[in-house]
Design an enzyme around this catalytic site. Structure first.
Site, PDB file in Angstrom:
ATOM      1  N   GLU A   1       0.816  -1.216   0.000  1.00 30.78           N
ATOM      2  CA  GLU A   1       0.000   0.000   0.000  1.00 30.78           C
ATOM      3  C   GLU A   1       0.849   1.265   0.000  1.00 30.78           C
ATOM      4  O   GLU A   1       0.524   2.241  -0.678  1.00 30.78           O
ATOM      5  CB  GLU A   1      -0.957   0.005   1.192  1.00 30.78           C
ATOM      6  CG  GLU A   1      -2.139  -0.944   1.057  1.00 30.78           C
ATOM      7  CD  GLU A   1      -1.813  -2.389   1.404  1.00 30.78           C
ATOM      8  OE1 GLU A   1      -0.674  -2.649   1.850  1.00 30.78           O
ATOM      9  OE2 GLU A   1      -2.673  -3.269   1.233  1.00 30.78           O
TER      10      GLU A   1
ATOM     11  N   HIS B   1     -11.023  -4.614   9.158  1.00 26.73           N
ATOM     12  CA  HIS B   1     -11.557  -4.489   7.798  1.00 26.73           C
ATOM     13  C   HIS B   1     -12.798  -3.606   7.749  1.00 26.73           C
ATOM     14  O   HIS B   1     -13.526  -3.653   6.766  1.00 26.73           O
ATOM     15  CB  HIS B   1     -11.954  -5.862   7.246  1.00 26.73           C
ATOM     16  CG  HIS B   1     -10.841  -6.632   6.613  1.00 26.73           C
ATOM     17  ND1 HIS B   1      -9.750  -7.090   7.299  1.00 26.73           N
ATOM     18  CD2 HIS B   1     -10.641  -7.048   5.330  1.00 26.73           C
ATOM     19  CE1 HIS B   1      -8.952  -7.766   6.480  1.00 26.73           C
ATOM     20  NE2 HIS B   1      -9.466  -7.752   5.288  1.00 26.73           N
TER      21      HIS B   1
HETATM   22  C1  LIG Z   1      -2.539  -4.577   4.391  1.00 28.53           C
HETATM   23  C2  LIG Z   1      -3.495  -5.461   3.682  1.00 28.53           C
HETATM   24  N1  LIG Z   1      -3.626  -5.351   2.352  1.00 28.53           N
HETATM   25  C3  LIG Z   1      -4.484  -6.128   1.675  1.00 28.53           C
HETATM   26  C4  LIG Z   1      -5.241  -7.052   2.338  1.00 28.53           C
HETATM   27  C5  LIG Z   1      -6.265  -7.924   1.589  1.00 28.53           C
HETATM   28  N2  LIG Z   1      -5.768  -9.295   1.538  1.00 28.53           N
HETATM   29  C6  LIG Z   1      -6.129 -10.228   2.450  1.00 28.53           C
HETATM   30  S1  LIG Z   1      -5.344 -11.686   2.217  1.00 28.53           S
HETATM   31  C7  LIG Z   1      -4.535 -11.083   0.867  1.00 28.53           C
HETATM   32  C8  LIG Z   1      -3.592 -11.960   0.110  1.00 28.53           C
HETATM   33  C9  LIG Z   1      -2.500 -12.440   0.985  1.00 28.53           C
HETATM   34  O1  LIG Z   1      -1.644 -13.223   0.256  1.00 28.53           O
HETATM   35  P1  LIG Z   1      -0.540 -14.064   0.986  1.00 28.53           P
HETATM   36  O2  LIG Z   1       0.256 -13.183   1.887  1.00 28.53           O
HETATM   37  O3  LIG Z   1       0.234 -14.786  -0.051  1.00 28.53           O
HETATM   38  O4  LIG Z   1      -1.330 -15.079   1.915  1.00 28.53           O
HETATM   39  P2  LIG Z   1      -2.280 -16.257   1.475  1.00 28.53           P
HETATM   40  O5  LIG Z   1      -3.663 -15.731   1.451  1.00 28.53           O
HETATM   41  O6  LIG Z   1      -1.842 -16.740   0.148  1.00 28.53           O
HETATM   42  O7  LIG Z   1      -2.092 -17.277   2.537  1.00 28.53           O
HETATM   43  C10 LIG Z   1      -4.875  -9.763   0.614  1.00 28.53           C
HETATM   44  C11 LIG Z   1      -4.361  -8.954  -0.504  1.00 28.53           C
HETATM   45  C12 LIG Z   1      -5.089  -7.127   3.735  1.00 28.53           C
HETATM   46  N3  LIG Z   1      -5.818  -7.959   4.466  1.00 28.53           N
HETATM   47  N4  LIG Z   1      -4.203  -6.340   4.373  1.00 28.53           N
END
Ligand SMILES: Cc1ncc(C[n+]2csc(CCOP(=O)(O)OP(=O)(O)O)c2C)c(N)n1
Ligand SMILES: Cc1ncc(C[n+]2csc(CCOP(=O)(O)OP(=O)(O)O)c2C)c(N)n1
Ligand SMILES: [Mg+2]
Ligand SMILES: [Mg+2]
Lengths: 348, 323, 348, 323
Positions: free
Chosen positions: A82, A151
């Site tokens: 971000e 959220h």
């Molecule tokens: C700071 C922030 N940005 C965006 C999100 C939205 N979001 C939730 S899970 C996710 C993907 C996370 O990917 P990863 O770290 O690879 O974990 P995975 O879900 O694959 O276990 C996103 C973009 C969030 N929760 N927090």
């Protein structure tokens, strides 16, 4: 749910809030090739080999389909950075683009607060007007989805506290379309806050209309006993409250505080002055809120002219709880708005 | 590098734990589909070896921080199923009294310092926990789990630097499933192996295949031992394939059929069962026994949760301040 | 400049604001080995081979000398990683320490806003009270040094908008000492805001006194015509204004809004109600300010009981300019406070 | 790797530019001591080869972002001295009309996108500028300067990752003087050579000694060429020794005598003069000529600035919004 708007034109069509936003993006992107979109999952896998229909197009689907028309140079998925993407948005805006960046949920915006507060908002001023920063930060705000504390923030007040930012929070599809177009055309950084509960609402939109002006109030309903102004989704709550009040013989005027900065204070004062009673509704923490800001300003101008103390309806001064009964108790509600309005009438 | 073989009983124990997580997650996803579980649920299915392999080296006093995908971390750290499920339903007897839900599930009595709905949100907290351990000299170790998507968060970089200069007892565990929601790591992460970045912080970095429990176990052993000896942090990248979408209900339309098939093929549960069988263990019997046992506990926990009281709405703003 | 305090005891000594802060840190660190300090340049090169006398000890010298007594395990220089060190502060507090972290200037705090807003402030709530986060974030705030837009923010309102944070802004050395001790002893995250213009001010401090209570007003001066409440340095400005007003025959009561959250609203209402006139002064942007928050709350409670509209004196709603005449025009001033107070008297 | 020798005239030109920066900075520091220059001033003395060596490859359309130590970057990018000095004094005819001062000095007409008082604040902006250049296809390149202290900011990590995955035309230039205020890089940076981190983003990284102008020039040439060819970002670490403290007036009591002596010994101005002389150039004459010329311009600029009008206080909140 169909909602009233203040601009129902002859050529109006029924449209969801989400489609209204998409239409604004489409219109602006077709008109100006400098308009580009950035954000996590906004293309959503489009262009990555899997079938396009399956692409996410943003958390709520606002940008779905735009990749197909504008391609990977104008619709960019980003890593989860971000701060980095907001800084890049600032730099891109300073160097000739008009970027529209989706930060997903306003609750994540604090990750980028330095870039928003210290760079985007101050750059024009610090440079003595040498540069403009024409960028839009879109984000989904608010509670009700049981999405819990990290959220569900709205951050209306935090953004409005930052000089140099413009802050917009539409309540209806017509406002969503007209104000997003205005935000993209504006030369200043605009924070554009979309309440999650609104995406599926629908209303009349004049699809041929141009941008609305920033800095105006939306008049969602006329009324003579009490003026209720709400921010974003809270304006719809105020509309529902007005219906309840009407059944009890109270005529409530309902305003959408769709432009938090610039704010149409004169308009507010005129309308609250006319009814003599004023309630302001905002989903967000109670302290240093938009509600208190508006109440202080209106209260000062209408000192001695109001018939009752200004009612402020906000969330609890608490993080947003997960459990449904707790979240419901935490948030503003139609009932709380009705109660506040009746209190200005000396009832209850 | 092949990891040394574990004693059979130890691998059987790990299999039990992983299968428990899988059964929990499959059940949670199914129950979520019924529509009465509030909020969102992200399944740990496919990643079981990571939580289990790391937490095998940790005691109750040791601390972990987790992600939005936190049930597996809870279970690996020994958290009780009944208050876990109650929390998923937002009930008064949930671990967080209904304030947190799945994305904030926590049990401080077990050193589970919380799921975290901010991507990479737990990373710096674990570094701070390790700082406390070092300062108090109490021998505790911290581990932090995060996804490939989280590697793009600046705070991870800052935290790795801090942990390195202060030689903190912390293990960074990247659960790389190749996806951050709909965004492939191949697109968003600028280096083929994330563990390469460890060198930029003068800490050991390694990549292991998380369908191989023993590989994760061994990498975690080395890292936790190093932390315990006061030699500082380590970085482990554990690769796995996401099963069941980003969240319960995710249609995964952005993901190719091949990639989804790969997930099933690489499944750590099946693979570990096969390894056990190959070494003469009666893995079928263990499976049956665990299933019987865990399903019974899950039946009980879900029924109990649904029957539990909601928190009192009057107390919506309790627990904001300590006084 | 010597300033009045509301707690001059028999054993009081004259002390600067800076020394009062240092004394609070010393006292708490001696009493509790879990109290540790983190921050950029807070040891300031101490322990790095060069002579100790030359160490920085923080930007303004508040922590100078503490490294010598407490060593590198309790006084830690950090890299320039506001987010990382704030996250580490949260984790350390959750795991048994009572860290006091210096973020240098409040203008840099947005770098750590996610950790402040989403982690520190929400952790206790999200866990259902399982954990406390006993941490203090100290930072220097405010203008006047010609430090320009990126070094002069106060962010009083932004912090106060965040549920779960306590927010403290002392005006006098006695408040600085008593409230910093209270903040360190408190089980919740406290944002402790030190206005840069105050460090060299001095006043009477009872060096044997215990902590003050959070959530109280400071009474800096009694008066019967108008109540003026100021935040931090603005409270001293209000004191100067009171002297000017006195010369014109107007008796002003001056309050220090030293605890912004929790806020002593009852106390404010009682005092403003007694004079019937109220002015609130805050250095910070005008929109969604502490000034408007306090005005809205007091205005509601005293509806119909005030003799004049509540006066709000804030900075311009603008980033802070560099050039001296611009910065002077931008900030609150004694003159602006005097004008606002006189306006409540129907003068000017 | 030794850099190729530059043509003599080119090195002389570089020497002129570096000496101009040095004379400006020495003068600014002296004038600041008189007490009538508002705010703070951070001197670029010692680092001249970095701004000069990088900007030698950039035109007016190319863009740079700078730090709190920005005068050298302005001068290397061709910004006029008179409005620069006026800005340092907060006057109406300053580059930023007195709104910015030293820490926010900017000249967009020269592609100098601003000093930045937030450590690492300019880094992501440069990445965005490079994104604009790539999107518009106009061939512009961006360079961003930042200190060793700034390498601990997460946004640098995020920005390097973004620049890499999008192959943006941007050059990351770390001006490593071994100190962040009073904090040594040896304490705060967890890797001996910061350029090692470039590998974590699949971009070339190199470390050069910034007392050697030709080394910086060559590293910058390779990086800018690569960017111009559309092959993506590069990382250059240029080491130098800070002269004159963190800010004008810094007693530097935290810094050992030896370290301060090292700064003088490594001085790029003296070294370049010696190189020039060794190659047969009359560097003494060039020095004298530049001094005469620049001192005259500085006399004029400082006198003019002090005599210039203050901005109108009525307009304190102008330039906040465009309309
Ligand atoms: C700071 C922030 N940005 C965006 C999100 C939205 N979001 C939730 S899970 C996710 C993907 C996370 O990917 P990863 O770290 O690879 O974990 P995975 O879900 O694959 O276990 C996103 C973009 C969030 N929760 N927090
Ligand atoms: C975000 C932020 N944190 C802290 C500071 C205070 N500060 C100003 S310069 C500086 C040191 C910077 O060190 P480095 O990046 O090495 O640059 P140098 O001064 O050595 O050129 C610090 C800590 C700041 N301006 N911004
Ligand atoms: Mg992932
Ligand atoms: Mg440095």
């Amino acid at each position: 749910m169909s909602t009233a708007t203040d601009r129902t034109a002859a050529g109006a069509v029924e449209m969801t809030f989400l489609d209204a936003l998409k239409d604004a993006l489409l219109t602006c992107m077709r008109a100006d090739s400098r308009v580009v979109l950035l954000g996590e999952d906004i293309a959503g896998g489009a262009g990555q080999g899997a079938p396009l229909e399956g692409a996410m197009g943003g958390t709520f689907g606002v940008t779905k389909g735009l990749f197909e028309e504008f391609g990977p140079r104008r619709v960019l998925d980003t890593p989860i950075s971000e701060a980095g993407i907001t800084a890049a948005t600032v730099g891109a805006a300073m160097a000739g683009l008009r970027p529209v960046t989706d930060l997903m949920w306003a609750a994540f915006a604090p990750k980028a607060f330095d870039e928003i507060v210290n760079q985007a908002a101050k750059m024009r001023f610090m440079s003595g007007g040498q540069v403009s920063v024409p960028m839009v930060l879109r984000m989904a705000v608010g509670g009700g989805l049981r999405a819990a504390a990290q959220h569900s923030d709205t951050h209306y007040a935090m953004f409005t506290n930052v000089p140099g930012l413009k802050v917009v929070a539409p309540a209806t599809p017509a406002e969503a379309r007209g104000l997003l177009m205005a935000s993209i055309l504006d030369d200043d950084p605009v924070v554009f806050l979309e309440h999650m509960a609104l995406y599926t609402t629908s209303g009349a939109v004049d699809a041929a209309a141009g941008p609305m002006r920033l800095g105006e109030l939306g008049v969602l309903r006329d009324g003579s006993d009490v003026t209720i102004a709400g921010v974003g989704h809270s304006a719809l709550m105020a509309l529902e409250a007005a219906a309840v009040l009407e059944a009890e013989g109270i005529s409530a005027e309902v305003l959408s505080l769709r432009s938090l900065q610039p704010l149409d204070l004169d308009g507010l004062v005129a309308r609250a002055g006319a009814t003599g009673r004023f309630v302001v509704v905002e989903e967000g923490p109670a302290r240093c809120s938009v509600a208190s800001d508006v109440a202080a300003q209106v209260g000062e101008r209408l000192f001695g002219a109001l018939k009752a103390p200004i009612g402020r309806v906000t969330s609890n001064h608490s993080p947003v709880p997960f459990s449904p009964p707790l979240e419901d108790a935490h948030l503003p509600s139609v009932e709380k708005v009705v109660t506040a309005a009746k209190r200005t009438m000396g009832l209850g | 590098m092949t990891a040394p073989q574990l004693p059979l009983s130890e691998l059987e124990e790990a299999y039990r734990r992983m299968l428990t997580i899988r059964l929990f997650e499959d059940r949670a996803r199914r129950e979520f589909g019924k529509g009465d579980m509030p909020g969102f649920v992200h399944s740990y299915a496919g990643a079981e070896a990571i939580a289990a392999g790391v937490c095998a080296h940790l005691g109750d006093a040791d601390m972990i921080t987790s992600t939005h995908r936190g049930h597996g971390h809870c279970l690996a750290k020994g958290v009780d199923i009944v208050p876990m499920v109650a929390e998923l339903y937002g009930r008064a007897n949930g671990l967080c009294k209904g304030r947190g839900g799945s994305m904030h599930i926590a049990d401080f009595s077990k050193g589970m310092l919380g799921a975290n709905a901010i991507v990479a949100g737990g990373v710096g907290i674990a570094v701070g926990a390790a700082l406390a351990a070092r300062t108090l000299g109490d021998g505790r170790v911290a581990a932090t789990f995060f996804g490939d998507g989280a590697t793009s968060q600046g705070v991870l970089h800052e935290s790795m630097n801090l942990a390195s200069i202060w030689r903190l007892p912390v293990v960074f565990v990247c659960e790389n499933n190749g996806w951050a929601e709909s965004t492939p790591a191949a697109y968003a992460v600028s280096v083929p192996q994330v563990s390469v970045r460890a060198a930029g912080y003068s800490m050991p970095g390694t990549t292991v295949d998380a369908s191989d429990y023993e590989a994760v176990h061994e990498a975690a052993r080395a890292a936790v031992d190093r932390a315990r000896r006061g030699e500082g942090p380590s970085f482990i990248e554990a690769t796995y394939s996401r099963i069941g979408g980003h969240y319960a209900g995710d249609p995964e339309g952005y993901r190719s059929r091949d990639d989804r098939r790969a997930a099933r093929d690489a499944d750590v549960i099946a693979r570990t069962a096969a390894v056990l069988a190959g070494r003469g263990s009666d893995s079928a019997a263990i499976t049956a026994e665990v299933e019987r046992d865990v399903v019974a506990r899950l039946d009980e926990a879900f029924a109990a949760a649904r029957a539990s009281a909601w928190p009192d709405a009057e107390g919506a703003d309790r627990y904001v301040y300590s006084n």
